[in-house]
Design a protein around this motif. Structure first.
Motif, PDB file in Angstrom:
ATOM      1  N   MET A   1      59.027  60.483  26.731  1.00  0.00           N
ATOM      2  CA  MET A   1      58.104  59.642  27.510  1.00  0.00           C
ATOM      3  C   MET A   1      58.833  58.398  28.019  1.00  0.00           C
ATOM      4  SD  MET A   1      54.636  57.785  26.212  1.00  0.00           S
ATOM      5  CE  MET A   1      53.772  56.650  27.265  1.00  0.00           C
ATOM      6  N   ARG A   2      58.684  58.117  29.302  1.00  0.00           N
ATOM      7  CA  ARG A   2      59.336  56.953  29.885  1.00  0.00           C
ATOM      8  C   ARG A   2      58.347  55.793  29.912  1.00  0.00           C
ATOM      9  NH1 ARG A   2      64.017  58.163  32.401  1.00  0.00           N
ATOM     10  NH2 ARG A   2      63.979  56.208  33.530  1.00  0.00           N
ATOM     11  N   LEU A   3      58.828  54.617  29.469  1.00  0.00           N
ATOM     12  CA  LEU A   3      57.959  53.442  29.454  1.00  0.00           C
ATOM     13  C   LEU A   3      57.926  52.757  30.812  1.00  0.00           C
ATOM     14  CD1 LEU A   3      58.961  51.989  25.983  1.00  0.00           C
ATOM     15  CD2 LEU A   3      56.970  53.347  26.558  1.00  0.00           C
ATOM     16  N   THR A   4      59.051  52.820  31.547  1.00  0.00           N
ATOM     17  CA  THR A   4      59.122  52.210  32.873  1.00  0.00           C
ATOM     18  C   THR A   4      59.055  53.312  33.924  1.00  0.00           C
ATOM     19  OG1 THR A   4      60.582  50.551  31.923  1.00  0.00           O
ATOM     20  CG2 THR A   4      60.408  50.614  34.321  1.00  0.00           C
ATOM     21  N   VAL A   5      57.912  53.413  34.589  1.00  0.00           N
ATOM     22  CA  VAL A   5      57.722  54.488  35.572  1.00  0.00           C
ATOM     23  C   VAL A   5      57.961  53.917  36.966  1.00  0.00           C
ATOM     24  CG1 VAL A   5      56.142  56.198  36.488  1.00  0.00           C
ATOM     25  CG2 VAL A   5      56.075  55.608  34.069  1.00  0.00           C
ATOM     26  N   ILE A   6      58.976  54.443  37.641  1.00  0.00           N
ATOM     27  CA  ILE A   6      59.279  54.034  39.010  1.00  0.00           C
ATOM     28  C   ILE A   6      58.685  55.064  39.962  1.00  0.00           C
ATOM     29  CG2 ILE A   6      61.146  53.535  40.643  1.00  0.00           C
ATOM     30  CD1 ILE A   6      61.140  51.546  38.450  1.00  0.00           C
ATOM     31  N   HIS A   7      58.183  54.611  41.086  1.00  0.00           N
ATOM     32  CA  HIS A   7      57.624  55.527  42.080  1.00  0.00           C
ATOM     33  C   HIS A   7      58.728  56.490  42.566  1.00  0.00           C
ATOM     34  CE1 HIS A   7      55.527  56.994  45.598  1.00  0.00           C
ATOM     35  NE2 HIS A   7      54.441  56.385  45.167  1.00  0.00           N
ATOM     36  N   PRO A   8      58.432  57.801  42.666  1.00  0.00           N
ATOM     37  CA  PRO A   8      59.476  58.757  43.083  1.00  0.00           C
ATOM     38  C   PRO A   8      60.081  58.437  44.445  1.00  0.00           C
ATOM     39  CG  PRO A   8      57.524  59.908  42.318  1.00  0.00           C
ATOM     40  CD  PRO A   8      57.173  58.468  42.321  1.00  0.00           C
ATOM     41  N   ALA A   9      59.275  57.851  45.357  1.00  0.00           N
ATOM     42  CA  ALA A   9      59.807  57.512  46.691  1.00  0.00           C
ATOM     43  C   ALA A   9      60.934  56.481  46.572  1.00  0.00           C
ATOM     44  CB  ALA A   9      58.693  56.976  47.572  1.00  0.00           C
ATOM     45  N   TYR A  11      63.005  56.155  43.993  1.00  0.00           N
ATOM     46  CA  TYR A  11      64.176  56.913  43.510  1.00  0.00           C
ATOM     47  C   TYR A  11      64.862  57.633  44.681  1.00  0.00           C
ATOM     48  CZ  TYR A  11      63.480  56.533  38.444  1.00  0.00           C
ATOM     49  OH  TYR A  11      63.406  56.082  37.162  1.00  0.00           O
ATOM     50  N   ILE A  12      64.046  58.288  45.525  1.00  0.00           N
ATOM     51  CA  ILE A  12      64.611  59.073  46.635  1.00  0.00           C
ATOM     52  C   ILE A  12      65.394  58.175  47.590  1.00  0.00           C
ATOM     53  CG2 ILE A  12      63.977  60.439  48.670  1.00  0.00           C
ATOM     54  CD1 ILE A  12      61.652  61.566  46.938  1.00  0.00           C
ATOM     55  N   VAL A  13      64.823  57.008  47.930  1.00  0.00           N
ATOM     56  CA  VAL A  13      65.515  56.061  48.814  1.00  0.00           C
ATOM     57  C   VAL A  13      66.822  55.596  48.173  1.00  0.00           C
ATOM     58  CG1 VAL A  13      65.363  53.754  49.849  1.00  0.00           C
ATOM     59  CG2 VAL A  13      63.409  55.289  49.953  1.00  0.00           C
ATOM     60  N   TYR A  14      66.754  55.283  46.884  1.00  0.00           N
ATOM     61  CA  TYR A  14      67.937  54.757  46.180  1.00  0.00           C
ATOM     62  C   TYR A  14      69.074  55.789  46.144  1.00  0.00           C
ATOM     63  CZ  TYR A  14      70.695  52.732  42.394  1.00  0.00           C
ATOM     64  OH  TYR A  14      71.718  52.215  41.637  1.00  0.00           O
ATOM     65  N   TYR A  15      68.742  57.011  45.749  1.00  0.00           N
ATOM     66  CA  TYR A  15      69.788  58.041  45.660  1.00  0.00           C
ATOM     67  C   TYR A  15      70.320  58.408  47.047  1.00  0.00           C
ATOM     68  CZ  TYR A  15      69.427  58.923  40.675  1.00  0.00           C
ATOM     69  OH  TYR A  15      69.492  58.795  39.313  1.00  0.00           O
ATOM     70  N   LEU A  16      69.456  58.387  48.051  1.00  0.00           N
ATOM     71  CA  LEU A  16      69.914  58.676  49.416  1.00  0.00           C
ATOM     72  C   LEU A  16      70.946  57.639  49.867  1.00  0.00           C
ATOM     73  CD1 LEU A  16      69.495  60.516  51.886  1.00  0.00           C
ATOM     74  CD2 LEU A  16      67.747  58.925  52.670  1.00  0.00           C
ATOM     75  N   LEU A 109      75.828  62.506  41.488  1.00  0.00           N
ATOM     76  CA  LEU A 109      74.597  61.865  41.959  1.00  0.00           C
ATOM     77  C   LEU A 109      73.452  62.872  42.052  1.00  0.00           C
ATOM     78  CD1 LEU A 109      75.909  59.439  44.732  1.00  0.00           C
ATOM     79  CD2 LEU A 109      74.778  58.810  42.609  1.00  0.00           C
ATOM     80  N   PHE A 110      73.737  64.073  42.554  1.00  0.00           N
ATOM     81  CA  PHE A 110      72.699  65.105  42.609  1.00  0.00           C
ATOM     82  C   PHE A 110      72.246  65.494  41.203  1.00  0.00           C
ATOM     83  CE2 PHE A 110      73.909  65.989  47.070  1.00  0.00           C
ATOM     84  CZ  PHE A 110      72.633  66.068  47.606  1.00  0.00           C
ATOM     85  N   SER A 111      73.209  65.568  40.289  1.00  0.00           N
ATOM     86  CA  SER A 111      72.868  65.907  38.903  1.00  0.00           C
ATOM     87  C   SER A 111      71.975  64.826  38.291  1.00  0.00           C
ATOM     88  CB  SER A 111      74.162  66.065  38.099  1.00  0.00           C
ATOM     89  OG  SER A 111      73.883  66.401  36.788  1.00  0.00           O
ATOM     90  N   SER A 112      72.331  63.559  38.532  1.00  0.00           N
ATOM     91  CA  SER A 112      71.524  62.441  38.022  1.00  0.00           C
ATOM     92  C   SER A 112      70.139  62.432  38.673  1.00  0.00           C
ATOM     93  CB  SER A 112      72.262  61.126  38.303  1.00  0.00           C
ATOM     94  OG  SER A 112      71.456  60.035  37.990  1.00  0.00           O
ATOM     95  N   TYR A 113      70.097  62.730  39.970  1.00  0.00           N
ATOM     96  CA  TYR A 113      68.820  62.758  40.694  1.00  0.00           C
ATOM     97  C   TYR A 113      67.877  63.815  40.102  1.00  0.00           C
ATOM     98  CZ  TYR A 113      65.535  63.687  44.453  1.00  0.00           C
ATOM     99  OH  TYR A 113      64.382  63.906  45.162  1.00  0.00           O
ATOM    100  N   ASN A 114      68.439  64.991  39.767  1.00  0.00           N
ATOM    101  CA  ASN A 114      67.616  66.050  39.179  1.00  0.00           C
ATOM    102  C   ASN A 114      67.014  65.639  37.851  1.00  0.00           C
ATOM    103  OD1 ASN A 114      67.776  67.989  41.164  1.00  0.00           O
ATOM    104  ND2 ASN A 114      69.727  68.783  40.417  1.00  0.00           N
ATOM    105  N   ARG A 115      67.696  64.715  37.145  1.00  0.00           N
ATOM    106  CA  ARG A 115      67.140  64.228  35.883  1.00  0.00           C
ATOM    107  C   ARG A 115      66.080  63.150  36.112  1.00  0.00           C
ATOM    108  NH1 ARG A 115      72.080  65.954  34.876  1.00  0.00           N
ATOM    109  NH2 ARG A 115      72.675  66.634  32.784  1.00  0.00           N
ATOM    110  N   ALA A 116      66.261  62.367  37.190  1.00  0.00           N
ATOM    111  CA  ALA A 116      65.351  61.239  37.427  1.00  0.00           C
ATOM    112  C   ALA A 116      64.056  61.659  38.112  1.00  0.00           C
ATOM    113  CB  ALA A 116      66.065  60.174  38.264  1.00  0.00           C
TER     114      ALA A 116
END
Length: 290
Positions: A1-9, A11-16, A109-116
């Motif tokens: 369980m994650r205590l700090t929930v970031i909006h998926p959008a 995450y997508i902007v950041y990894y892009l 980065l893709f591997s990390s993204y799949n986890r996030a």
């Protein structure tokens, strides 16, 4: 369980942004810092067997890139070796090493993204506006890890079959190639068959014929706005640095770079800060749970 929930959008902007920067930065200081930070982030997110298999696959591919680039590219002025009528140049060798480093960072980065970001979260973001495109993108992102996982399963079955076989003589090179081809054929047939079942199931359930609903619900919170502000501020500083030539080196026609050049300036530190938010969140999660 994650205590700090970031909006998926977010995450997508950041990894892009990070993936785009992995293409543009080619200074050794920037690439090595990038590689260390992303590797540390993946270590915090957890190293799976799929990730280990991915690295095993990348190492020979990286060596192949480093050796092939000087053989096919003869651009450069510093000649270090003569093969036939062609010279191996120092610049093409350096370019191959930097290119393989960039490729490794993008794979990490893709591997990390799949986890996030989970597939459900990606569907939540894109499926309302682009149902077909989002499904194709998700299937493409899932394809390589799934193929790798199935190949591992089929390999285990083949090894078990060989162990209990009456004829346990050593395999020759031809037999090894034949067995590998059979394994690949089984994996591809398995994947294609499941794709057809999935497509029929989605069609039967009416995917894309009506607005999609989701059991997930995300709203932009204060932490999302803070995260986005930090990303955009330091991205703008890094882009301005790139425009001024910070983080990039000229390789062709002659390498103009020295490790004695001081890279430590506001652009470099902004780049490090841009890499740090997810590391900070992962460390915070670990400290809270412990």
């Amino acid at each position: 369980m994650r205590l700090t929930v970031i909006h998926p959008a977010v995450y997508i902007v950041y990894y892009l942004i990070l993936i785009i920067f992995a293409f543009f930065f080619n200074s050794p200081y920037y690439l090595i810092s990038f590689l260390i930070c992303v590797s540390f982030l993946i270590a915090l997110q957890g190293i799976s067997n799929d990730f280990k298999n991915l690295i095993r696959f990348f190492i020979p591919m990286s060596i192949l890139i480093i050796f092939l680039n000087p053989l096919v590219s003869h651009v450069g002025t510093t000649k270090i070796y003569l093969i036939g009528t062609y010279f191996i140049t120092f610049e093409s060798l350096v370019y191959g090493i930097l290119m393989s480093l960039s490729l490794l960072i993008i794979i990490l980065l893709f591997s990390s993204y799949n986890r996030a970001v989970s597939y459900q979260e990606m569907l939540y973001i894109f499926s309302k506006k682009f149902p077909n495109v989002s499904m194709i993108v998700i299937m493409a992102l899932r394809f390589i890890p799934m193929l790798n996982h199935r190949l591992s399963d089929v390999n285990n079955v083949f090894q078990l079959k060989r162990r209990y076989s009456k004829n346990q003589k050593m395999e020759g090179k031809v037999e090894k190639i034949t067995n590998k081809t059979k394994m690949l054929a089984v994996v591809i047939a398995w994947s294609l068959e499941e794709s057809m079942i999935t497509a029929n199931s989605m069609k039967a359930r009416g995917y894309g014929t009506a607005p999609r609903t989701s059991y997930l619900s995300f709203k932009f919170k204060r932490i999302d706005y803070c995260f986005l502000s930090l990303i955009f501020i330091f991205t703008l500083i890094c882009v301005w640095g790139l425009v001024q030539g910070q983080g990039r080196i000229e390789i062709y026609p002659q390498l103009s770079y020295s490790f004695h050049d001081n890279p430590f300036n506001i652009y470099y530190f902004s780049f490090l800060i841009l890499l740090s938010p997810l590391i900070y969140l992962e460390l915070k999660e670990r400290l809270i749970w412990q």
